[in-house]
Structure formats: C-alpha cells, structure tokens
Motif scaffolding. Structure first.
Motif, PDB file in Angstrom:
ATOM      1  N   SER A  78      48.243  60.044  23.987  1.00  0.00           N
ATOM      2  CA  SER A  78      47.890  59.064  24.682  1.00  0.00           C
ATOM      3  C   SER A  78      48.885  57.777  25.110  1.00  0.00           C
ATOM      4  CB  SER A  78      46.634  58.355  24.126  1.00  0.00           C
ATOM      5  OG  SER A  78      47.452  57.782  22.741  1.00  0.00           O
ATOM      6  N   THR A 103      46.348  65.561  28.369  1.00  0.00           N
ATOM      7  CA  THR A 103      47.121  64.213  27.551  1.00  0.00           C
ATOM      8  C   THR A 103      46.188  64.540  26.297  1.00  0.00           C
ATOM      9  OG1 THR A 103      45.974  62.766  29.354  1.00  0.00           O
ATOM     10  CG2 THR A 103      48.417  63.118  29.759  1.00  0.00           C
ATOM     11  N   GLN A 105      43.924  62.052  23.823  1.00  0.00           N
ATOM     12  CA  GLN A 105      43.699  61.056  23.593  1.00  0.00           C
ATOM     13  C   GLN A 105      42.795  60.304  22.186  1.00  0.00           C
ATOM     14  OE1 GLN A 105      43.365  57.773  24.245  1.00  0.00           O
ATOM     15  NE2 GLN A 105      43.266  57.671  26.460  1.00  0.00           N
ATOM     16  N   GLU A 118      45.529  53.684  23.399  1.00  0.00           N
ATOM     17  CA  GLU A 118      44.303  53.669  24.120  1.00  0.00           C
ATOM     18  C   GLU A 118      45.064  53.692  25.512  1.00  0.00           C
ATOM     19  OE1 GLU A 118      39.894  53.014  25.631  1.00  0.00           O
ATOM     20  OE2 GLU A 118      41.169  51.775  23.660  1.00  0.00           O
ATOM     21  N   ASP A 163      42.663  65.144  29.976  1.00  0.00           N
ATOM     22  CA  ASP A 163      42.382  63.849  28.625  1.00  0.00           C
ATOM     23  C   ASP A 163      41.488  65.068  27.486  1.00  0.00           C
ATOM     24  OD1 ASP A 163      43.489  61.462  27.858  1.00  0.00           O
ATOM     25  OD2 ASP A 163      41.566  60.818  28.122  1.00  0.00           O
ATOM     26  N   THR A 165      40.325  64.303  23.622  1.00  0.00           N
ATOM     27  CA  THR A 165      39.872  63.285  22.967  1.00  0.00           C
ATOM     28  C   THR A 165      40.243  63.714  21.263  1.00  0.00           C
ATOM     29  OG1 THR A 165      37.885  63.873  22.026  1.00  0.00           O
ATOM     30  CG2 THR A 165      39.029  61.884  23.598  1.00  0.00           C
TER      31      THR A 165
END
Length: 182
Positions: A78, A103, A105, A118, A163, A165
């Motif tokens: 991130s 990516t 996150q 972030e 992306d 999480t």
C-alpha cells in the motif's frame, strides 16, 4: 460435509495459477505480506522475481508481457509502494501492454481514515488503467481476478489494478474459480 475454506491470499494465488501465471514481479511490504506468505506455498509452481523497487517490478512485468504474450503480474504494498507503480502503469496503458497489478491495502475499516500508508490507489489509477477494483471481502477474489485477466487481455490490451484490503487477504472463503468469458 462442508467444503474446505481457504484464506483470501491463498485464493488470490490459486486464481493466478488458474490463469496460467508462472512469473510474478514484486517488492513486498506490510499490507501485501499475507499474499506473499501464501505465495511461499507455491514456490515450485510460480516464480517470484524480487526487485529493488516497485518501479523495477512494474517495468519487469511489462517486459515479460511484451516478450511472452501473457499478462505481466506485479505485486506491491500500500501507500508509496502502490504509487511507485504509476509510471509503469501509465506506460503500459499507452503501449497496450496487458498487466495485472495487485496492491495490498489497509484493512477495510481503516479506509478513508488516513491510516498509515493508506493511499487511494484505485482513485489515482483511474486515468491510466482499463479497469481497477478494490476487494474488501475474500469472497470477491475469484470473480474479480477472472474479470481482471479478461479485461487486461481482450480488446485493446492494457493494465488493470486490483487493490486488496488486508482483512480480505486474511478472511476465509469457499474457493471456486471460473474464467471470465463476457
């Protein structure tokens, strides 16, 4: 008997393998470490090329895509790790090079709170990707990964950014993969 559940990180690696991925370029960091941990279990099937910087990883993936005819795959963490991909993503868009950029996150409850490292990489990459998506639950991973490969390789090829999480990486799901055909 219930189906065996796996982590989102394992599902992501299995999804890549379903799409024939054998090489990944990347540079690890905190928000993508669960995916790197899952990748370790598949080191015989998937080769990871560790670069010294995320920009080296994205350009390596571009070169791989141009030479192999397959989408280049890149991993970054991130924040600054993800933003370091932007020049290569823009170049891939201009040159019609298929890339799937993944990516890490921060956890979804921290999105929009200015949490440590972030960044809104989805928002930043809109002008230079064919498509991007932020995964916030593990159940989304197989379908989103299938769509990412389809979009990166059909029509005018180009880069996509996914992306993921941290809670989606750690969460569990019943894994089932189906290639995208739409």
């Amino acid at each position: 008997m219930t189906a065996k559940k796996i982590t989102g990180s394992q599902a992501l690696i299995l999804s890549l393998m379903e799409e024939g991925v054998d090489t990944i370029f990347g540079y690890p960091g905190g928000a993508i470490m669960p995916i790197y941990d899952a990748l370790y279990d598949f080191d015989k099937e998937v080769k990871h090329i560790l670069t010294r910087h995320e920009q080296g990883a994205i350009h390596g993936a571009q070169g791989y895509a141009r030479v192999s005819g397959k989408p280049g795959i890149v991993f970054a963490t991130s924040g600054p790790g993800a933003t370091n991909l932007m020049t290569g993503i823009a170049d891939a868009m201009i040159d019609s090079t298929p890339l799937v950029c993944i990516t890490g996150q921060v956890a979804s409850p921290l999105l929009g709170t200015d949490a440590f490292q972030e960044s809104d990489i989805v928002g930043m990459s809109i002008p230079v990707t064919k498509w991007n998506y932020q995964i916030t639950t593990p159940e989304e991973i197989p379908e989103v990964m299938a769509q990412a490969f389809y979009i990166a390789t059909t029509g005018r090829p180009g880069p996509v950014l996914i992306d993921v999480t941290k809670d989606a990486q750690f969460g569990k799901l019943e894994y089932k993969y189906e290639k995208c055909k739409k």
